[in-house]
Motif scaffolding. Structure first.
Motif, mmCIF file in Angstrom:
data_model
loop_
_atom_site.group_PDB
_atom_site.id
_atom_site.type_symbol
_atom_site.label_atom_id
_atom_site.label_comp_id
_atom_site.label_asym_id
_atom_site.label_seq_id
_atom_site.Cartn_x
_atom_site.Cartn_y
_atom_site.Cartn_z
ATOM 1 N N GLY A 220 8.077 0.500 0.376
ATOM 2 C CA GLY A 220 7.130 0.047 -0.632
ATOM 3 C C GLY A 220 5.789 -0.265 -0.007
ATOM 4 O O GLY A 220 5.382 0.349 0.979
ATOM 5 N N PHE A 221 5.124 -1.247 -0.600
ATOM 6 C CA PHE A 221 3.824 -1.645 -0.062
ATOM 7 C C PHE A 221 3.562 -3.120 -0.343
ATOM 8 O O PHE A 221 4.100 -3.704 -1.277
ATOM 9 N N TYR A 222 2.771 -3.695 0.539
ATOM 10 C CA TYR A 222 2.287 -5.058 0.366
ATOM 11 C C TYR A 222 0.878 -5.003 -0.215
ATOM 12 O O TYR A 222 0.074 -4.155 0.183
ATOM 13 N N THR A 223 0.599 -5.914 -1.119
ATOM 14 C CA THR A 223 -0.762 -6.164 -1.585
ATOM 15 C C THR A 223 -1.021 -7.627 -1.249
ATOM 16 O O THR A 223 -0.616 -8.525 -1.994
ATOM 17 N N ASN A 224 -1.599 -7.867 -0.095
ATOM 18 C CA ASN A 224 -1.795 -9.224 0.408
ATOM 19 C C ASN A 224 -3.250 -9.640 0.268
ATOM 20 O O ASN A 224 -4.153 -8.893 0.629
ATOM 21 N N ARG A 225 -3.440 -10.839 -0.260
ATOM 22 C CA ARG A 225 -4.790 -11.404 -0.399
ATOM 23 C C ARG A 225 -5.050 -12.303 0.804
ATOM 24 O O ARG A 225 -4.218 -13.157 1.142
ATOM 25 N N PHE A 226 -6.172 -12.089 1.431
ATOM 26 C CA PHE A 226 -6.554 -12.809 2.640
ATOM 27 C C PHE A 226 -7.726 -13.743 2.375
ATOM 28 O O PHE A 226 -8.595 -13.437 1.556
ATOM 29 N N GLU A 227 -7.732 -14.857 3.100
ATOM 30 C CA GLU A 227 -8.862 -15.780 3.085
ATOM 31 C C GLU A 227 -9.271 -16.045 4.528
ATOM 32 O O GLU A 227 -8.415 -16.168 5.412
ATOM 33 N N ARG A 228 -10.580 -16.152 4.733
ATOM 34 C CA ARG A 228 -11.074 -16.539 6.051
ATOM 35 C C ARG A 228 -10.932 -18.060 6.163
ATOM 36 O O ARG A 228 -11.368 -18.785 5.287
ATOM 37 N N THR A 229 -10.305 -18.522 7.211
ATOM 38 C CA THR A 229 -10.134 -19.955 7.445
ATOM 39 C C THR A 229 -10.834 -20.314 8.756
ATOM 40 O O THR A 229 -11.331 -19.428 9.461
ATOM 41 N N SER A 230 -10.793 -21.593 9.104
ATOM 42 C CA SER A 230 -11.383 -22.007 10.385
ATOM 43 C C SER A 230 -10.614 -21.418 11.564
ATOM 44 O O SER A 230 -11.131 -21.354 12.674
ATOM 45 N N SER A 231 -9.378 -20.951 11.312
ATOM 46 C CA SER A 231 -8.559 -20.320 12.361
ATOM 47 C C SER A 231 -8.572 -18.797 12.277
ATOM 48 O O SER A 231 -7.806 -18.137 12.973
ATOM 49 N N GLY A 232 -9.407 -18.242 11.401
ATOM 50 C CA GLY A 232 -9.475 -16.797 11.232
ATOM 51 C C GLY A 232 -8.871 -16.375 9.902
ATOM 52 O O GLY A 232 -8.562 -17.199 9.037
ATOM 53 N N TRP A 233 -8.704 -15.075 9.725
ATOM 54 C CA TRP A 233 -8.150 -14.540 8.489
ATOM 55 C C TRP A 233 -6.673 -14.880 8.377
ATOM 56 O O TRP A 233 -5.926 -14.763 9.357
ATOM 57 N N ARG A 234 -6.256 -15.293 7.167
ATOM 58 C CA ARG A 234 -4.864 -15.639 6.904
ATOM 59 C C ARG A 234 -4.463 -15.119 5.526
ATOM 60 O O ARG A 234 -5.305 -14.995 4.627
ATOM 61 N N ILE A 235 -3.179 -14.874 5.337
ATOM 62 C CA ILE A 235 -2.658 -14.415 4.055
ATOM 63 C C ILE A 235 -2.501 -15.621 3.130
ATOM 64 O O ILE A 235 -1.794 -16.573 3.458
ATOM 65 N N ALA A 236 -3.143 -15.542 1.951
ATOM 66 C CA ALA A 236 -3.030 -16.593 0.937
ATOM 67 C C ALA A 236 -2.061 -16.184 -0.173
ATOM 68 O O ALA A 236 -1.530 -17.033 -0.886
#
Length: 158
Positions: A121-137
């Motif tokens: 299948g596939f992932y549709t992951n939303r990312f946010e930039r945090t103080s520690s870098g990009w992370r999956i939200a």
């Protein structure tokens, strides 16, 4: 460097970091390195595994997600998650979506039949930039098809 060049360079670096997070997600799972796996997520997370598994969409703390995932994956003899074909789109400087193919192989010798099960299948992951870098939200798995023995997962709905 002109402002356009700086913007393009930043976006290239952001794309590389987002891809690295996707790969850490797979590596953390397969290596049973739950600290590495946890490093992929914002503190609060939405998880959508409703496709193929029938699980409800949930909002929870990333630590809870790791605590729930670790025993399920660790109960298997081996796993191999390949996440490829990353298509990354930016909503703004601090938010992006990555759509990526996934092939997740699960191996566990058992008495219910085949020792292997594979999710495609596939992932549709939303990312946010945090103080520690990009992370999956938000992590969303869309199952295209599955093969093998789904009984490897025990009590999970199909």
């Amino acid at each position: 460097m002109s402002p356009v060049d700086e913007t393009r360079l930043r976006q290239l670096l952001d794309r590389a970091e987002i891809s690295d997070v996707q790969l850490r997600y797979a590596t953390g799972t397969d290596a049973r390195n739950w600290e590495l796996f946890r490093s992929c997520f914002t503190d609060d997370l939405e998880v959508d595994f409703s496709s193929g598994f029938g699980l409800p969409v949930v909002r929870l703390k990333a630590d809870e997600w790791v605590e729930n995932t670790a025993p399920r994956m660790s109960a298997l003899k081996a796993t191999q998650h390949m996440i490829t074909n990353h298509v990354i789109t930016f909503e703004d400087d601090n938010h992006a979506t990555c759509v990526a193919y996934v092939r997740a192989r699960h191996h566990n010798p058992n008495s219910t039949g085949d020792s292997d099960q594979t999710v495609y299948g596939f992932y549709t992951n939303r990312f946010e930039r945090t103080s520690s870098g990009w992370r999956i939200a938000k992590v969303k798995l869309t199952v295209s098809w599955m093969t093998g023995n789904f009984g490897l997962f025990g009590g999970l709905s199909r």
